[in-house]
Scaffold this active site. Structure first.
Site, short mmCIF file in Angstrom:
data_model
loop_
_atom_site.label_atom_id
_atom_site.label_comp_id
_atom_site.label_asym_id
_atom_site.label_seq_id
_atom_site.Cartn_x
_atom_site.Cartn_y
_atom_site.Cartn_z
N GLU A 278 0.84 -1.20 0.00
CA GLU A 278 0.00 0.00 0.00
C GLU A 278 0.88 1.26 0.00
O GLU A 278 0.64 2.21 -0.75
CB GLU A 278 -0.91 0.00 1.23
CG GLU A 278 -1.75 1.26 1.34
CD GLU A 278 -2.69 1.28 2.54
OE1 GLU A 278 -2.85 0.26 3.21
OE2 GLU A 278 -3.28 2.36 2.79
N ARG A 279 1.91 1.24 0.82
CA ARG A 279 2.80 2.42 0.91
C ARG A 279 3.61 2.61 -0.37
O ARG A 279 3.86 3.74 -0.78
CB ARG A 279 3.69 2.29 2.15
CG ARG A 279 2.87 2.52 3.39
CD ARG A 279 3.54 2.15 4.68
NE ARG A 279 2.57 2.36 5.76
CZ ARG A 279 2.62 1.78 6.94
NH1 ARG A 279 3.61 0.95 7.24
NH2 ARG A 279 1.69 2.04 7.84
#
Ligand SMILES: Cc1cc2nc3c(=O)[nH]c(=O)nc-3n(C[C@H](O)[C@H](O)[C@H](O)COP(=O)(O)OP(=O)(O)OC[C@H]3O[C@@H](n4cnc5c(N)ncnc54)[C@H](O)[C@@H]3O)c2cc1C
Length: 415
Positions: A278-279
């Protein structure tokens, strides 16, 4: 004049002309990079044409409505976007790479648009299914995931806790007959919360232990049509206005035991594992926005005349854009390296945090400077730089704030 001899579009930004930019600039950059191959570039061409035909002409309507229409997600599914990383037996293309998503970030930012809340479907939802779902669950979930019949989201954050996820209060209690869990609680800031058909909900199935306050969290795949599941306000946001972000409430929602994802009480470690990708996505998206901002500003200052001269002729303008370009180049190296590491299954939590911290802070600085070069027009939503400015702001907050990224990196440094 553009590199291929065409005149620049008029100063006032015109959505229909937004994609009329010199392609050679993009292609020269792509040649020097090693992260993309011919397949990715072919995908880029398809996506660019799709955005030009299907998104740009209606984007103002979505912006005014505060969300992309649900039907749009079927179009994305038809384009094959949701199945890229899904095994062939479940209707996907059977790949295992984030490079097509990376191209999508670049192309949406380049056109000054977003795909609404659909990013969480593939970027956030799919990794949990691939990592945790049993074969039986994959058979039930994935074909509808690929076709866009069921859109996915993930609900971690609660009104009382965001950064400190171990403090979540939503509970899931196993029924006496052992057939289902009973879910109670509330979540907020959930991307895709309005349109989602399946929501991965994080809830406490056991109290934290004295040694480990992260113990006792489990993940559930919840049918958003289930009784007791309600969608609260669609939140009114500073940016990402076409993304449907909502509050959710659960009152005695029955979740079949078959929809427990992974093992009970191990949810926190699953979150830790998947937050890296996600990051990465947020880092890549921020880099793509910064790159687009420089292009928008460069075009603008060459057309805008002040004191009888193009804004581009001032030394300050050249220095500002040169400094921005240097920052974008550095961010590009960071995201390209992170993309290769992610695809190889080697991107660590600390490296993902570092890429997110660096690229989102770069984008923050670059987009602000590029907006400044637009003068007052940069403050008008009809100019893509204004939307980029607003959309980018959340990158330093969601997926873990910059402060939390620093904590992760510092811990990894042994501090
Ligand atoms: C547009 C948008 C979309 C989102 N989408 C989703 C989604 O789909 N699913 C989901 O679950 N969540 C989602 N979120 C939530 C997001 O991940 C959280 O907002 C974020 O993690 C921060 O939590 P918080 O808002 O509770 O801030 P808080 O945790 O209250 O933080 C407030 C401030 O305190 C600082 N802080 C907190 N802890 C520390 C510390 N230990 N040291 C130093 N400073 C600290 C923070 O950095 C911040 O500056 C979304 C948020 C937004 C705005």
């Amino acid at each position: 004049m553009t590199l291929d001899g065409r005149p620049y579009p008029p100063v006032r930004f015109d959505l229909s002309k937004r994609l009329d930019i010199p392609r050679t600039q993009v292609e020269v950059a792509a040649v020097r990079r090693t992260v993309f191959n011919e397949d990715h570039e072919a995908f880029r061409e398809t996506l660019r044409a799709f955005i030009e035909a299907e998104v740009v002409p209606v984007y103002d309507e979505w912006f005014a409505a505060g969300q992309a229409p649900r039907e749009f997600y079927h179009q994305l599914a038809e384009l094959g976007l949701f199945g890229i990383n899904v095994p062939e037996e479940f209707g996907g293309a059977g790949l295992d790479t984030h490079k097509f998503e990376a191209v999508m970030y670049e192309e949406t930012a380049r056109a000054g648009v977003t795909f609404g809340g659909s990013n969480v479907h593939t970027l956030l939802g799919l990794p949990y299914i691939k990592l945790l779902a049993t074969d039986e669950q994959k058979k039930r979930y994935l074909p509808k995931f690929v076709s866009g019949e069921e859109m996915w989201g993930i609900a971690m954050t609660e009104p009382g806790t965001g950064s400190d996820l171990a403090g979540m209060k939503t509970t899931a209690k196993l029924s006496e007959d052992g057939t289902h869990y009973v879910l109670n609680g509330a979540k907020t800031f959930i991307t895709g919360g309005v349109h989602a058909d399946r929501m991965i909900v994080c809830a406490r199935t056991a109290a934290p232990t004295a040694e480990d306050r992260r113990h006792g969290i489990s993940l559930f795949v919840v049918d958003t049509k289930a009784e007791g599941y309600s969608i609260g306000r669609k939140l009114d946001k500073l940016g990402l206005r076409v993304s449907d972000t909502a509050e959710l409430a659960f009152v005695d929602v029955k979740v079949p035991v078959d929809d427990l994802l992974g093992e009970e009480n191990k949810g926190f470690s699953y979150l830790g594992h998947n937050l890296a990708s996600e990051r990465w996505g947020i880092a890549f998206g921020a880099y793509a926005q910064a790159k687009a901002a420089v292009r928008f500003a460069k075009e603008y200052v060459q057309q805008r005349t002040v004191f009888g001269k193009p804004v581009a002729s001032f030394q300050n303008t050249k220095f500002e854009l040169a400094a921005c370009q240097a920052e974008v180049d550095a961010a590009e190296a960071v995201v390209d390296r992170a993309t290769e590491a992610l695809d190889a299954g080697e991107l660590t939590a600390a490296e993902a945090a570092s890429a997110k911290l660096f690229c989102t802070e770069v984008a923050h600085r670059v987009i602000d400077r590029c907006l400044q070069l637009h003068g007052g027009y940069g403050f008008m939503n009809e100019y893509p730089i204004a939307r980029l400015y607003a959309d980018n702001r959340v990158n330093r907050i969601y997926g873990g704030t910059s402060e939390i990224m620093k904590s992760i990196i510092a811990k990894d440094m042994g501090l």
